[in-house]
Design an enzyme around this catalytic site. Structure first.
Site, short mmCIF file in Angstrom:
data_model
loop_
_atom_site.label_atom_id
_atom_site.label_comp_id
_atom_site.label_asym_id
_atom_site.label_seq_id
_atom_site.Cartn_x
_atom_site.Cartn_y
_atom_site.Cartn_z
N LYS A 167 0.85 -1.20 0.00
CA LYS A 167 0.00 0.00 0.00
C LYS A 167 0.88 1.25 0.00
O LYS A 167 2.08 1.18 0.29
CB LYS A 167 -0.93 -0.02 1.21
CG LYS A 167 -0.21 0.04 2.54
CD LYS A 167 -1.19 -0.12 3.69
CE LYS A 167 -0.46 -0.11 5.01
NZ LYS A 167 -1.34 -0.52 6.12
N ARG A 199 -11.46 0.70 14.13
CA ARG A 199 -11.53 1.42 12.85
C ARG A 199 -12.47 0.62 11.94
O ARG A 199 -13.64 0.94 11.82
CB ARG A 199 -10.15 1.59 12.23
CG ARG A 199 -9.19 2.43 13.09
CD ARG A 199 -7.89 2.71 12.38
NE ARG A 199 -7.34 1.50 11.75
CZ ARG A 199 -6.13 1.40 11.22
NH1 ARG A 199 -5.32 2.42 11.22
NH2 ARG A 199 -5.72 0.27 10.68
N TYR A 240 17.25 29.91 8.54
CA TYR A 240 16.04 30.64 8.93
C TYR A 240 15.83 30.60 10.43
O TYR A 240 16.01 29.56 11.07
CB TYR A 240 14.81 30.01 8.26
CG TYR A 240 14.73 30.25 6.78
CD1 TYR A 240 14.60 31.53 6.26
CD2 TYR A 240 14.77 29.18 5.89
CE1 TYR A 240 14.50 31.75 4.90
CE2 TYR A 240 14.66 29.37 4.52
CZ TYR A 240 14.54 30.67 4.03
OH TYR A 240 14.44 30.88 2.69
C1 LIG Z 1 -0.63 -1.62 6.68
C2 LIG Z 1 -1.24 -2.88 7.13
C3 LIG Z 1 -0.44 -3.96 7.50
C4 LIG Z 1 1.06 -3.87 7.58
O1 LIG Z 1 1.39 -3.17 8.75
P1 LIG Z 1 2.93 -2.96 9.18
O2 LIG Z 1 2.85 -2.31 10.50
O3 LIG Z 1 3.53 -2.09 8.15
O4 LIG Z 1 3.54 -4.31 9.20
C5 LIG Z 1 -1.07 -5.13 7.84
N1 LIG Z 1 -2.42 -5.25 7.82
C6 LIG Z 1 -3.22 -4.22 7.48
C7 LIG Z 1 -4.69 -4.39 7.49
C8 LIG Z 1 -2.67 -3.00 7.12
O5 LIG Z 1 -3.46 -1.99 6.78
#
Ligand SMILES: *Cc1c(COP(=O)(O)O)cnc(C)c1O
Length: 364
Positions: free
Chosen positions: A35, A130, A255
């Site tokens: 993702k 969630r 800055y």
């Molecule tokens: C992003 C995600 C993962 C992976 O999580 P990590 O902490 O990056 O290992 C696993 N399951 C779901 C449903 C996710 O959204």
């Protein structure tokens, strides 16, 4: 000459990190999570390093299309399922497996016309609050799905809020077990932290879903660092020094004049700033490597530049390599988690925020 900044994606590190996750959960199949454009690495760039996974998990339907275009014929899972009815057509066409976390998604499935029944992952809310069905709704959701001709196999899924911390996963696992105990189907529960920290504890996960660990960041930093887990950086952000200058005591830098020299000191100006994805909130003292030697930033991060104290590397000058995170030319590593901690955030956010203007190369 283009501006001297570049990100490098390390494919062999990715393969090795996948192997670390596999060793932690040797009986499970493994979803590689891509993702957010493979946590900022670029799906097309990392694909070759993830071929060894059993499946690929993601959120965005466009990303699923891209993965199929790369020739991936194995399982592909939509971690949030579909967002609207017509997404199901793409699921049918591309053979996507999808999460079902709410009644509305079951309604959409019930009216979806397809000759190809879908494999679905019924998501249980075990405490993250969630996505997912409440534990007491799980059985009726399962029964409803099971009665649909549009549905083939039903698997069961949950997600942990505290696999990386002291609260752990026991309470959520108990809720999940109770809600699903007598239901058939494969289970998937573990993110990176659960895969690395809790696999030995009798946790049954037919599939694990490690994301961040495969990208070389420790899911439970600072409790453990990447080296503790045997994880290697898969992304290096490196730039060069484009100017040096000597400050007199009392001179300020950048800055807001946030840094004042208290002695004569040499600083380097580096071709990397917040418009490249380097966090503006990184304070004086954030670690960087210059020619592979640990140094610190001084003053405020600006859009296109940062300034570093060159005291540990008197030989450094214009053109010297500066590693913002990842692996330096001499092999030294600056964990992304250390830079993230200086910015008050996590490695995930830094990877995902790598800016489009940074050229990226893939190394093996
Ligand atoms: C992003 C995600 C993962 C992976 O999580 P990590 O902490 O990056 O290992 C696993 N399951 C779901 C449903 C996710 O959204």
């Amino acid at each position: 000459m283009p501006r001297p900044i570049q990100a490098t994606i390390h494919l062999q590190a990715l393969r090795d990190n996948v192997a670390v996750c596999r060793r932690a959960a040797p009986d499970a199949r493994l979803w590689a999570v891509v993702k957010a454009n493979a946590y900022g690495h670029g799906i097309e760039r990392v694909f070759d390093g993830l071929r060894g996974a059993d499946g690929i998990a993601l959120l965005d339907l466009d990303e699923a299309v891209r993965v199929r275009k790369l020739g991936w014929r194995g399982p592909l899972l939509l971690l949030e399922g579909v967002f609207e009815q017509r997404d199901l057509e793409l699921c049918s066409r591309l053979g996507l497996w999808h999460t079902v976390h709410c009644q509305e998604q079951i309604d959409m499935l019930a009216t979806h016309k397809t000759n190809e029944p879908h494999r679905v992952f019924l998501k249980v809310n075990s405490g993250m609050n969630r996505l997912g069905f409440q534990p007491e709704q799980v059985r009726s959701a399962w029964t409803r799905l099971n009665a649909l001709p549009q549905v083939d196999e039903i698997s069961l899924m949950t997600h942990f809020s505290d696999a990386d911390g002291p609260k752990g996963i026991a309470a959520q696992m108990a809720v999940f077990r109770q809600a699903t105990d007598d239901l058939p189907g494969e289970r998937t529960v573990s993110n990176s932290a659960a895969t690395l920290r809790h696999s030995g504890s009798g946790l049954v996960s037919d599939w694990v879903r490690p994301g961040i660990a495969t990208y070389g960041s420790a899911p439970d930093y600072p409790l453990h660092d990447a080296a503790h887990w045997g994880l290697q950086p898969t992304m290096t952000l490196a730039a060069r020094i484009i100017a040096t200058r000597t400050l007199a005591p009392g001179d300020t830098v950048g800055y807001g004049s946030l840094f004042t020299a208290d002695k004569v000191m040499r600083i380097g100006v580096v071709a990397c700033g917040y418009a490249d994805g380097y966090p503006r909130v990184c304070p004086t003292g954030t670690p960087v490597l210059v020619d592979g030697v640990r140094c610190r930033t001084v003053g405020r991060v600006s859009m296109d530049m940062i300034t570093v104290d060159l005291e540990p590397v008197p030989q450094a000058g214009m053109g010297s390599e500066v590693t913002l995170w990842g692996r330096a030319g001499n092999g030294a590593v600056l964990p992304i988690d250390e830079v993230a901690a200086a910015a008050g955030t996590v490695g995930y956010e830094l990877m995902c925020a790598l800016a489009l203007r940074v050229p990226v190369v893939v190394a093996d």
